[in-house]
Design an enzyme around this catalytic site. Sequence first.
Site, mmCIF file in Angstrom:
data_model
loop_
_atom_site.group_PDB
_atom_site.id
_atom_site.type_symbol
_atom_site.label_atom_id
_atom_site.label_comp_id
_atom_site.label_asym_id
_atom_site.label_seq_id
_atom_site.Cartn_x
_atom_site.Cartn_y
_atom_site.Cartn_z
ATOM 1 C CD GLU A 275 20.138 18.645 28.623
ATOM 2 O OE1 GLU A 275 19.156 19.412 28.568
ATOM 3 O OE2 GLU A 275 21.299 19.051 28.823
ATOM 4 C CG HIS B 201 2.957 15.861 55.423
ATOM 5 N ND1 HIS B 201 2.079 15.466 56.409
ATOM 6 C CD2 HIS B 201 4.193 15.877 56.002
ATOM 7 C CE1 HIS B 201 2.754 15.264 57.539
ATOM 8 N NE2 HIS B 201 4.026 15.519 57.320
ATOM 9 C CE LYS C 171 19.531 24.559 23.849
ATOM 10 N NZ LYS C 171 20.993 24.418 24.064
#
Length: 450
Positions: A280, A301, A417
């Site tokens: 951000e 792994h 938003k």
Amino acid sequence: MLRLSCGAALSNEKELRKYEEKILSASEALLAAACEGKEGCGWINLPEQNYEAVLEVADVLIDFDSVVQIGIGGSALGNKMLFECLTHPFYNELSREERKGPRFYLLDNVDPELFLSVIEMIELSRTGFIVVSKSGTTAETMANFLVFWDKLKEERGSDVAKQLIVITDPKEGILRKFVQEIGCVSLDVPQNVGGRFSVLSPVGLLSAAIQRIPIAELLRGAKDMKEKLFSRRSLKDNPAWVLSALSVEHYLKGRNMFVFMPYLSRMSSFTEWFSQLWAESLGKNGKGMTPIRAVGAVDQHSQVQLYTSGPDDKLFLILSEEKSKRNVFFPESVEENSLNALSYLWGKDMKTMLNYEAQSTIAALIKSKKPVMWMEIPKLDAYYLGCLIYFFEYVTAVTGKLLGINPFDQPGVEQGKMYTRAFMGKEGNEEKRLEAESYLRQTRLLTINL
């Protein structure tokens, strides 16, 4: 405090020297901006804050059976990180005597399954709530809050303000007006501190104090780190400068992914917190390095195959802890002949093995000619976690300055938003809804059903 070994990410020392003056200028500018109270720079002075008010409010919540924090992004990831790094991995399953504090739940999404699952785990009358939003307009946070507030009033009546702590802007916003209306206890989000830099403010410290995390030690570590970072004015003695310079140098060479891989299970949430901080702050104007979260040895792994044999588009940072409070020792030997092939483990211990796992991954990456740095910390406790938090906040801010961007805004997040509020019917956002729908029609141009 920490050791950064970076020879395997550095092809020529001269390539870093060109950054030294720029980083010095950036560091001095950050300190000056903090002194002037400029927007986004308040985190720089958080280690020196007075936290007595946080401890007083924690005492209000400490006797509840459970505490639920409602927030998202910077109002949740930092809390989760402190909780998982510094408390028992199965904290909520311990007895009250063992925990020394309430059970802790975090509502950081508007997923109904998550919400209902939390409801099923708590008794409303015995639960305290912390709601965190600087503006009081964060849609996801306020949605969760509205449902809980309604349920509390329905079950508890007019006495519910005693169960609620609000952390918000000290002067403005919906939640500040709400605090004044109902008279609940509140704490301030510092006005010039952004959400992703707020973990060392009341946003992160209150839940930590409830869990009996020594926030004085957390802030002491951050303060000591601040003093070192701002006083050391050379690449030769400032690992934060080197990490920032190498990040930018490799980014310019096409390595636009940053893999952060601590060899500590407890730091899984630290990688989440770091990912928001890095992404951000730096992802703007077509620039930025995508953070990739990994935890050793688990991801040896699942991801290291790609890291060693895949494209050369990543810079790696491996972190290990030198000492651990607790350890597990393997048996000196076993009776079953079928297990003799495991004799190389006899008499050894898990901590040593985990650290060798980290070194093995580093060696494998170097053999594959991938750039890798190795960070070592003495141990993961409140003091050294405070050091790490401040270190990565500083590195992120300086790196943003090197890239020529503002590391303290988030225009891309704000756009999303705005569209969410429009879709949910917020008055005055009709044009934004039409705009978002026009973009969505583009993805519907090709739709395949199965």
